[in-house]
Design a protein around this motif. Sequence first.
Motif, PDB file in Angstrom:
ATOM      1  N   GLU A 172      26.255  57.754  41.442  1.00  0.00           N
ATOM      2  CA  GLU A 172      26.342  56.543  42.257  1.00  0.00           C
ATOM      3  C   GLU A 172      26.907  56.938  43.609  1.00  0.00           C
ATOM      4  N   ILE A 173      26.202  56.615  44.670  1.00  0.00           N
ATOM      5  CA  ILE A 173      26.648  56.891  46.031  1.00  0.00           C
ATOM      6  C   ILE A 173      27.648  55.819  46.438  1.00  0.00           C
ATOM      7  N   HIS A 174      28.802  56.231  46.920  1.00  0.00           N
ATOM      8  CA  HIS A 174      29.821  55.272  47.356  1.00  0.00           C
ATOM      9  C   HIS A 174      29.543  54.900  48.814  1.00  0.00           C
ATOM     10  N   GLY A 175      28.942  53.735  48.999  1.00  0.00           N
ATOM     11  CA  GLY A 175      28.657  53.238  50.341  1.00  0.00           C
ATOM     12  C   GLY A 175      29.536  52.062  50.695  1.00  0.00           C
ATOM     13  N   ALA A 176      30.694  51.948  50.057  1.00  0.00           N
ATOM     14  CA  ALA A 176      31.533  50.754  50.161  1.00  0.00           C
ATOM     15  C   ALA A 176      32.963  51.116  50.559  1.00  0.00           C
ATOM     16  N   ASN A 177      33.818  50.078  50.601  1.00  0.00           N
ATOM     17  CA  ASN A 177      35.276  50.220  50.637  1.00  0.00           C
ATOM     18  C   ASN A 177      35.826  51.052  51.792  1.00  0.00           C
ATOM     19  N   ALA A 178      35.171  51.028  52.935  1.00  0.00           N
ATOM     20  CA  ALA A 178      35.687  51.639  54.169  1.00  0.00           C
ATOM     21  C   ALA A 178      35.619  53.159  54.189  1.00  0.00           C
ATOM     22  N   TYR A 179      34.829  53.773  53.305  1.00  0.00           N
ATOM     23  CA  TYR A 179      34.674  55.219  53.336  1.00  0.00           C
ATOM     24  C   TYR A 179      33.484  55.601  54.227  1.00  0.00           C
ATOM     25  N   LEU A 180      33.082  56.865  54.231  1.00  0.00           N
ATOM     26  CA  LEU A 180      32.230  57.375  55.301  1.00  0.00           C
ATOM     27  C   LEU A 180      30.956  56.564  55.523  1.00  0.00           C
ATOM     28  N   ILE A 181      30.208  56.297  54.459  1.00  0.00           N
ATOM     29  CA  ILE A 181      28.949  55.561  54.643  1.00  0.00           C
ATOM     30  C   ILE A 181      29.226  54.179  55.205  1.00  0.00           C
TER      31      ILE A 181
END
Length: 357
Positions: A172-181
């Motif tokens: 699962e790609i983390h594209g949420a919660n203020a991280y890089l994406i």
Amino acid sequence: MSQLFSPVRVGRYTLPNRLVMAPMTRSRALLDGTPGDLAAEYYAQRASVGLIVTEGTQPSDDGQGYLTTPGIYTDAHVAGWKKITSAVHEKGGHIFIQLMHAGRMSHPDNTPHHRQGVAPSAIAPGTGMFTAKGMQDIPAPRALSTEEVRQTVAEFRFAARRAIEAGADGVEIHGANAYLIHQFLAPNANTRTDEYGGSIENRARFAIEVAAAIAEEIGADRTAIRLSPGMTLWGIDEGTEGPDLYRYLVAELDKLGLAYLHIMHQGNEPLLTDIGHLWKQPFTLNRPGRPREQIGADVESGLADLEAYGQMVLANPDFVARLKADAPMTEANRNSFFGGDAQGYTDYPTFRETASA
């Protein structure tokens, strides 16, 4: 709630139920990023949910933000994760490793190379971070060059391949919660003037390229992504174009045929409805803080195919059994969320153990 316990097809897998363990940072890895000794037991205890999504796992040295979070790019990392995936599979479970690049949410004291974080632009988040020396202000990150953005896409691709080598069922790609994406998506964190900044299409480009690269590497049916529309954590402001950006992004991601989309919902119901219409693959919904009596409502209404829960699964390794038996839930111990030993990690009892005590 009965629909929650029915099988569902997600990518190349048929899951036994529609409950997902949401990703939760636990900060118990070794200093080199290898998962800790108790991690296999921790995840295996919770293997009765349809799908486990692991804690955020960095794809590179630059991707690490917090102290003692796991990685998935060295041989030692792969060996450590193999123990975990094998333990989950022995219990009949499915596990996706979440790939998380922290971007500017990092501190040099927490990373192997002790360099400043990297981000779309050299803009600090304006918050602190826990390090071995205690709380410190996060310094301004270094802006990635255009070529380095492309190299970061390649790092995600490599980490996905390593996750599969480690026995994971997918990523699962983390594209949420203020991280890089997510930083690329937000105009106040992304002031770039190249093809990765400015317009909605440009700010969404990095997320789409990461998803496409991973889908090409390991198969779209083993690739998923998590988004958090409207999230304002740690200085992120998506601006007035935020809803339209997500409508565009979700429509483009849908073309890739990914295993599922995971939305951490922030309360914009019309946007959530639009996302549900735009997304044609399995849809996982996480509503943080949702009370127990509403568990199953989104699957029952047809809004979601799966529902993700964090703290309740953390504190109740037999979460599925408790729901089926209408047994009381144990409250999570917030003091043991991050770091430490077995306490608040692998020592939560099942309800049968509690009843017989």
